[in-house]
Design an enzyme around this catalytic site. Structure first.
Site, PDB file in Angstrom:
ATOM      1  N   GLU A  36      -5.574  13.919  -1.881  1.00 27.44           N
ATOM      2  CA  GLU A  36      -5.079  14.022  -3.258  1.00 27.44           C
ATOM      3  C   GLU A  36      -3.576  14.312  -3.297  1.00 27.44           C
ATOM      4  OE1 GLU A  36      -6.494  13.009  -5.857  1.00 27.44           O
ATOM      5  OE2 GLU A  36      -8.485  12.712  -5.002  1.00 27.44           O
ATOM      6  N   TYR A 119      -4.474  18.778 -12.271  1.00 27.28           N
ATOM      7  CA  TYR A 119      -5.086  17.524 -11.842  1.00 27.28           C
ATOM      8  C   TYR A 119      -5.710  17.658 -10.453  1.00 27.28           C
ATOM      9  CZ  TYR A 119      -5.647  13.191  -9.470  1.00 27.28           C
ATOM     10  OH  TYR A 119      -6.198  12.214  -8.701  1.00 27.28           O
ATOM     11  N   ASP A 137      -5.327  11.889 -14.452  1.00 25.15           N
ATOM     12  CA  ASP A 137      -3.999  11.430 -14.051  1.00 25.15           C
ATOM     13  C   ASP A 137      -3.614  10.294 -15.007  1.00 25.15           C
ATOM     14  OD1 ASP A 137      -5.494   9.270 -13.265  1.00 25.15           O
ATOM     15  OD2 ASP A 137      -4.701   9.175 -11.232  1.00 25.15           O
TER      16      ASP A 137
HETATM   17  N1  ADE Z   1      -5.772   8.476  -6.577  1.00 29.26           N
HETATM   18  C1  ADE Z   1      -5.841   9.810  -6.579  1.00 29.26           C
HETATM   19  N2  ADE Z   1      -6.992  10.229  -6.018  1.00 29.26           N
HETATM   20  C2  ADE Z   1      -7.663   9.129  -5.628  1.00 29.26           C
HETATM   21  C3  ADE Z   1      -8.901   8.895  -4.977  1.00 29.26           C
HETATM   22  N3  ADE Z   1      -9.675   9.925  -4.602  1.00 29.26           N
HETATM   23  N4  ADE Z   1      -9.261   7.630  -4.755  1.00 29.26           N
HETATM   24  C4  ADE Z   1      -8.456   6.620  -5.144  1.00 29.26           C
HETATM   25  N5  ADE Z   1      -7.286   6.767  -5.739  1.00 29.26           N
HETATM   26  C5  ADE Z   1      -6.888   8.011  -5.989  1.00 29.26           C
END
Ligand code: ADE
Length: 346
Positions: A36, A119, A137
């Site tokens: 993340e 987030y 997000d």
């Molecule tokens: N963007 C942020 N977290 C994500 C996730 N777990 N899978 C794909 N895109 C992401």
């Protein structure tokens, strides 16, 4: 359409169309957290190789907490937004020192850690902790704004509407999958420009579609003009080695190894060698926060490798594939080396 039906269709869509991504085979909060943080501001395709290398080098939170910060920065180089890497290690050290090395999965606890905001705490607690949390997000804001017909700023006036709908959806179960389904859906169907409404299983539910306003939703903040700046950089090559410089504290990209460079308004770094034989100058642009920097790089050949001064280091050109420079410097170096080969001077 019933919310329950929406939830079911979304999870089915995810089963069929969800991407197989390396962090999706992991359940440990450390690995989820790392993904993340890397995915903030950075595209999935860019992140994947970094993620795999990083986890190999730092397989658990203690290894990361105890690692020399230089090693961590090296593994991050090229991903950009380097404060993430510094906070990353601070966070690992907090987990080591305050949580006896056990990475938390509760939303409220995660929020106390450096570099983890609303987030990220929602994403980790739902994916690794099965808490019913929506992780909003920009992508999720776009989908939910369209579904609900929210024209206000999803980060301000529109937030409550979006958040309460998202929370209801997450509360129906498998919140981690709900979040990741929405991320993939945003990426494949509900695109920012030219969304694929023809492929969308929610087209009948979508307010934006019904009112023909998909291109006006979500709300977009007026673009901030970037401030233009000029910076000078140097490529020094001697004996197939490149001189690199550790960005000083207080400067942009502090702690990062890069070509020596300085803003037009700054002095050149102390200990920079005297000029050698200049063979080319190239210019690239680099973006740092809301600045657009014209980066003019002179390339010089030195007769001999001088003993590097404090904060400098000679790096063999062959080792550059293992230690990438920040992208703009890589581009400048590539241009310089090409020009050198063109002249057959090496
Ligand atoms: N963007 C942020 N977290 C994500 C996730 N777990 N899978 C794909 N895109 C992401």
């Amino acid at each position: 359409v019933q919310l329950k039906e929406l939830h079911r269709v979304l999870l089915n869509w995810y089963k069929k169309h969800g991407r197989a991504l390396p962090w999706r085979t992991r359940t440990d909060p450390y690995a989820i957290w790392l993904s993340e943080i890397m995915l903030q501001q950075t595209r999935v395709e860019t992140v994947i190789p970094y993620y795999q290398r990083f986890l190999k080098a730092f397989p658990d939170v203690i290894t990361l907490a105890d690692a020399p910060s230089d090693e961590v920065m090296k593994m991050w180089t090229g991903l950009g937004y380097y404060s993430r890497a510094r906070n990353l290690q601070k966070c690992a050290q907090s987990v080591r020192d305050s949580f006896r090395g056990v990475f938390p999965t509760e939303f409220e606890t995660l929020l106390e850690l450096p570099g983890i905001g609303d987030y990220t705490a929602s994403a980790i607690s739902s994916i690794a902790g099965s808490e019913p949390r929506i992780a909003l997000d920009g992508n999720l804001e776009r989908i939910l704004s369209r579904w609900l017909g929210v024209r206000e700023n999803p980060k301000k006036e529109g937030r409550l509407t979006i958040l309460s709908f998202g929370q209801k959806l997450a509360a129906l179960g498998s919140a981690g999958d709900v979040n990741q389904a929405l991320m993939d859906f945003a990426n494949q169907v509900c695109l920012p420009k030219h969304p694929r409404c023809d492929l969308c299983p929610f087209a009948n539910f979508c307010s934006a579609k019904a009112t023909n306003s998909v291109s006006e939703i979500p709300y977009r903040a007026p673009k901030k003009e970037k401030v233009l700046l000029l910076a000078h950089g140097r490529i020094f090559i001697a004996n197939n080695h490149l001189l690199i410089h550790r960005r000083p504290n207080g400067a942009w990209l502090a702690g990062l190894w890069d070509l020596p460079w300085w803003l037009e308004t700054e002095r050149s770094p102390k200990g920079l060698p005297k000029e050698g034989r200049r063979f080319t100058t190239c210019a690239v642009f680099r973006t740092i926060t809301h600045h657009k920097i014209r980066f003019e790089v002179e390339a010089h050949i030195l007769g001999v490798k001088t003993k590097p001064k404090d904060g400098f280091q000679w790096l063999s050109l062959a080792a550059l594939s293992d230690l990438p420079l920040p992208k703009p410097s890589e581009r400048a170096l590539e241009m310089a080396l090409n020009s050198l080969e063109g002249r057959k001077q090496i």
